[in-house]
Design an enzyme around this catalytic site. Structure first.
Site, PDB file in Angstrom:
ATOM      1  N   PRO A  94      14.200  50.244  -4.618  1.00  0.00           N
ATOM      2  CA  PRO A  94      14.905  50.815  -5.612  1.00  0.00           C
ATOM      3  C   PRO A  94      14.191  51.511  -6.368  1.00  0.00           C
ATOM      4  CG  PRO A  94      15.691  48.554  -5.482  1.00  0.00           C
ATOM      5  CD  PRO A  94      14.551  48.640  -4.391  1.00  0.00           C
ATOM      6  N   VAL A 126      16.782  42.851  -6.324  1.00  0.00           N
ATOM      7  CA  VAL A 126      15.466  42.822  -6.730  1.00  0.00           C
ATOM      8  C   VAL A 126      14.961  43.445  -8.100  1.00  0.00           C
ATOM      9  CG1 VAL A 126      14.815  42.585  -4.239  1.00  0.00           C
ATOM     10  CG2 VAL A 126      15.000  44.805  -5.349  1.00  0.00           C
ATOM     11  N   LEU A 138      14.632  46.831 -10.440  1.00  0.00           N
ATOM     12  CA  LEU A 138      14.137  48.076 -10.253  1.00  0.00           C
ATOM     13  C   LEU A 138      12.700  47.911  -9.848  1.00  0.00           C
ATOM     14  CD1 LEU A 138      14.981  51.139 -10.299  1.00  0.00           C
ATOM     15  CD2 LEU A 138      14.293  50.977 -12.735  1.00  0.00           C
ATOM     16  N   HIS A 139      12.579  47.312  -8.720  1.00  0.00           N
ATOM     17  CA  HIS A 139      11.463  47.110  -7.728  1.00  0.00           C
ATOM     18  C   HIS A 139      11.417  47.556  -6.361  1.00  0.00           C
ATOM     19  CE1 HIS A 139       9.777  44.656 -11.109  1.00  0.00           C
ATOM     20  NE2 HIS A 139      11.202  44.142 -11.356  1.00  0.00           N
ATOM     21  N   ALA A 140      10.295  47.668  -5.849  1.00  0.00           N
ATOM     22  CA  ALA A 140       9.955  48.039  -4.431  1.00  0.00           C
ATOM     23  C   ALA A 140      10.916  49.049  -4.062  1.00  0.00           C
ATOM     24  CB  ALA A 140      10.510  46.691  -3.591  1.00  0.00           C
TER      25      ALA A 140
END
Length: 86
Positions: A18, A12, A14-16
């Site tokens: 992480p 994904v 560097l989103h949500a």
């Protein structure tokens, strides 16, 4: 000033989750931390989830993490490890 480059491995980017883990770790550090894409280099606050997510870092892209101060090297190692963990 310390600096680390890390290639983002999470599917994904560097989103949500992480990004949340990255910011939580950065928040524990007493110094300022900045993050930028290697290509397109706008620096953002590494302690702001909104700014990190606004970078729109995707899987396979490389980021540069910078910090200055006592303990910066250890924090940079931790943050680079988080960014490069799938």
């Amino acid at each position: 000033m310390g600096e680390r480059k890390a290639t983002v491995a999470a599917e994904v980017g560097l989103h949500a989750r992480p990004a949340a883990t990255f910011v939580q770790t950065a928040m524990k550090a007493p110094m300022d931390i900045s993050v930028a894409k290697v290509t397109g280099g706008q620096r953002v606050n590494g302690k702001s989830i909104l700014q990190i997510m606004a970078l729109d870092v995707r899987q396979g892209e490389t980021i540069v993490i910078t910090a200055e101060g006592e303990g910066a090297e250890e924090v940079l190692d931790q943050l680079a490890s988080i960014a490069s963990t799938p």
